[in-house]
Design a protein around this motif. Structure first.
Motif, PDB file in Angstrom:
ATOM      1  N   MET A 127      62.555  97.327  15.569  1.00 28.55           N
ATOM      2  CA  MET A 127      63.180  98.641  15.688  1.00 28.55           C
ATOM      3  C   MET A 127      64.700  98.452  15.684  1.00 28.55           C
ATOM      4  O   MET A 127      65.215  97.525  16.305  1.00 28.55           O
ATOM      5  N   GLY A 128      65.393  99.317  14.971  1.00 27.81           N
ATOM      6  CA  GLY A 128      66.846  99.324  14.992  1.00 27.81           C
ATOM      7  C   GLY A 128      67.309 100.735  15.268  1.00 27.81           C
ATOM      8  O   GLY A 128      66.535 101.693  15.141  1.00 27.81           O
ATOM      9  N   ALA A 129      68.559 100.872  15.664  1.00 24.73           N
ATOM     10  CA  ALA A 129      69.080 102.211  15.926  1.00 24.73           C
ATOM     11  C   ALA A 129      70.580 102.226  15.676  1.00 24.73           C
ATOM     12  O   ALA A 129      71.246 101.187  15.725  1.00 24.73           O
ATOM     13  N   VAL A 130      71.085 103.398  15.357  1.00 25.63           N
ATOM     14  CA  VAL A 130      72.525 103.601  15.239  1.00 25.63           C
ATOM     15  C   VAL A 130      72.919 104.618  16.295  1.00 25.63           C
ATOM     16  O   VAL A 130      72.314 105.682  16.407  1.00 25.63           O
ATOM     17  N   LEU A 131      73.900 104.265  17.098  1.00 22.36           N
ATOM     18  CA  LEU A 131      74.408 105.182  18.114  1.00 22.36           C
ATOM     19  C   LEU A 131      75.742 105.738  17.600  1.00 22.36           C
ATOM     20  O   LEU A 131      76.565 104.992  17.084  1.00 22.36           O
ATOM     21  N   ALA A 132      75.921 107.040  17.712  1.00 21.64           N
ATOM     22  CA  ALA A 132      77.130 107.670  17.165  1.00 21.64           C
ATOM     23  C   ALA A 132      77.857 108.457  18.242  1.00 21.64           C
ATOM     24  O   ALA A 132      77.248 108.979  19.170  1.00 21.64           O
ATOM     25  N   GLY A 153      65.715 108.720   6.405  1.00 21.41           N
ATOM     26  CA  GLY A 153      64.412 108.316   6.916  1.00 21.41           C
ATOM     27  C   GLY A 153      63.856 107.095   6.210  1.00 21.41           C
ATOM     28  O   GLY A 153      64.075 106.886   5.025  1.00 21.41           O
ATOM     29  N   TYR A 154      63.167 106.307   6.954  1.00 14.96           N
ATOM     30  CA  TYR A 154      62.444 105.167   6.400  1.00 14.96           C
ATOM     31  C   TYR A 154      60.958 105.371   6.665  1.00 14.96           C
ATOM     32  O   TYR A 154      60.565 106.185   7.491  1.00 14.96           O
ATOM     33  N   THR A 155      60.123 104.597   5.961  1.00 16.80           N
ATOM     34  CA  THR A 155      58.681 104.710   6.152  1.00 16.80           C
ATOM     35  C   THR A 155      58.332 104.622   7.636  1.00 16.80           C
ATOM     36  O   THR A 155      57.510 105.384   8.138  1.00 16.80           O
ATOM     37  N   TYR A 156      58.992 103.693   8.321  1.00 15.63           N
ATOM     38  CA  TYR A 156      58.602 103.450   9.712  1.00 15.63           C
ATOM     39  C   TYR A 156      59.615 103.979  10.718  1.00 15.63           C
ATOM     40  O   TYR A 156      59.632 103.539  11.860  1.00 15.63           O
ATOM     41  N   SER A 157      60.462 104.907  10.295  1.00 13.27           N
ATOM     42  CA  SER A 157      61.422 105.481  11.242  1.00 13.27           C
ATOM     43  C   SER A 157      60.698 106.095  12.424  1.00 13.27           C
ATOM     44  O   SER A 157      59.692 106.794  12.255  1.00 13.27           O
ATOM     45  N   ALA A 158      61.215 105.846  13.599  1.00 12.76           N
ATOM     46  CA  ALA A 158      60.673 106.437  14.827  1.00 12.76           C
ATOM     47  C   ALA A 158      59.172 106.157  14.968  1.00 12.76           C
ATOM     48  O   ALA A 158      58.416 107.003  15.453  1.00 12.76           O
ATOM     49  N   ALA A 162      56.895 101.385  18.049  1.00 11.74           N
ATOM     50  CA  ALA A 162      58.233 100.848  18.313  1.00 11.74           C
ATOM     51  C   ALA A 162      58.932 101.682  19.392  1.00 11.74           C
ATOM     52  O   ALA A 162      59.611 101.137  20.268  1.00 11.74           O
ATOM     53  N   CYS A 163      58.764 102.994  19.316  1.00 11.44           N
ATOM     54  CA  CYS A 163      59.390 103.861  20.317  1.00 11.44           C
ATOM     55  C   CYS A 163      58.819 103.575  21.709  1.00 11.44           C
ATOM     56  O   CYS A 163      59.564 103.526  22.702  1.00 11.44           O
TER      57      CYS A 163
END
Ligand SMILES: Cc1ncc(COP(=O)(O)O)c(C=O)c1O
Length: 276
Positions: A127-132, A153-158, A162-163
């Motif tokens: 899992m990866g994330a971007v914080l803004a 979005g990616y195939t496996y976003s959220a 993983a969440c």
């Protein structure tokens, strides 16, 4: 350390400067001026063509380069002066590695965006994330309500698994007070690590929080071999270190005990002696 530009990528120098900074404990004293390279890139391309500058606050795979005192602050100032976004890649440094939840806090510099991964799920599930920053988030929230605001979005976003792993990991960090544990241990870790000074071929030792680097002199004609021999020797004795070039990179688990730090450093010392 590198800068990203619209339509291309340009690089600025790394901050490795053993002639002035070898065996620094924590942040090295010299090298804030390396950040001025960014001014040269801006003069060459014009700030209006530069989307963002991305740096690892502590460069990991490059060889555990701790940012010199004032370096990240100067990058921040230059970015602010020219209206350029500053991104911290906290994939390694995020979630307690440097002694605070994020390296941005350890070094007192707030980026506009932050990338995180490994520690987000304790590496258990990808899992990866971007914080803004709020202002960047808000910029993407101005479209019609029925459209996805910032489509990436990616195939496996959220992904639910993983969440779930991410939430459980965050809960464990909080329950076990792990995000500041590296700060409690950093003095002990630094002293143990720097005790390796004087061993054969050890030409630099660097550390921050629970990250360490031990740089070895390369064997002429066989770069990386000495560090790899040390890696194999440690592995045989039940200690897993990582090598990058001729640097031994250490990033022990946040749950490490003082006695295990001793074991780690003693094993490493033996391996370094045998690799001489
Ligand atoms: C500092 C840093 N940034 C980014 C990455 C890539 O992360 P991911 O594999 O989650 O895309 C890595 C991988 O090791 C890393 O160490």
């Amino acid at each position: 350390m590198f800068g990203t530009m619209l339509g291309g990528v340009d690089h600025i120098r790394h901050t490795h400067d053993p002639a002035r900074n070898a065996f620094s404990v924590g942040q090295p004293a010299h090298g804030a001026e390396f950040a001025d390279d960014l001014e040269k890139v801006i003069a060459l391309h014009d700030a209006s063509t530069i989307a963002a500058v991305i740096v690892e606050p502590v460069a990991g795979s490059t060889g555990v380069l701790i940012p010199p005192q004032g370096y990240l602050q100067r990058l921040r100032e230059i970015c602010d002066r020219h209206g350029i976004l500053l991104i911290f890649d906290e994939v390694i440094t995020g979630f307690g590695r440097t002694g605070a939840p994020f390296a941005a806090q350890t070094f007192g510099v707030t980026p506009d965006l932050m990338t995180v991964a490994k520690g987000l799920t304790n590496g258990a599930v990808p899992m990866g994330a971007v914080l803004a920053k709020q202002s960047i988030h808000d910029t993407f929230m101005t479209g019609p309500e029925h459209l996805i605001e910032f489509f990436h979005g990616y195939t496996y976003s959220a992904h639910p698994l993983a969440c779930a792993a991410g939430l459980a990991t965050l809960e464990t960090y909080a329950d076990d007070d792990l995000l500041t544990r590296a700060s409690d241990l950093s003095g002990y870790f630094a002293e143990a690590l720097h005790s390796l000074k004087g061993l054969p071929n050890v030409i630099d030792i660097r550390n921050i929080g629970l990250v360490g680097g031990v740089e070895l002199a390369a064997i002429p004609g066989a770069p990386t071999k000495r560090a790899f021999d040390v890696f194999l020797d440690c592995y045989d004795k039940g200690v897993l270190v990582r090598t990058t070039g001729d640097i031994i990179a250490l990033s022990p688990p946040l749950i490490i005990e003082r006695s295990q730090i001793d074991q780690l450093v003693e094993t490493l010392a033996g391996a370094i002696r045998r690799a001489a």
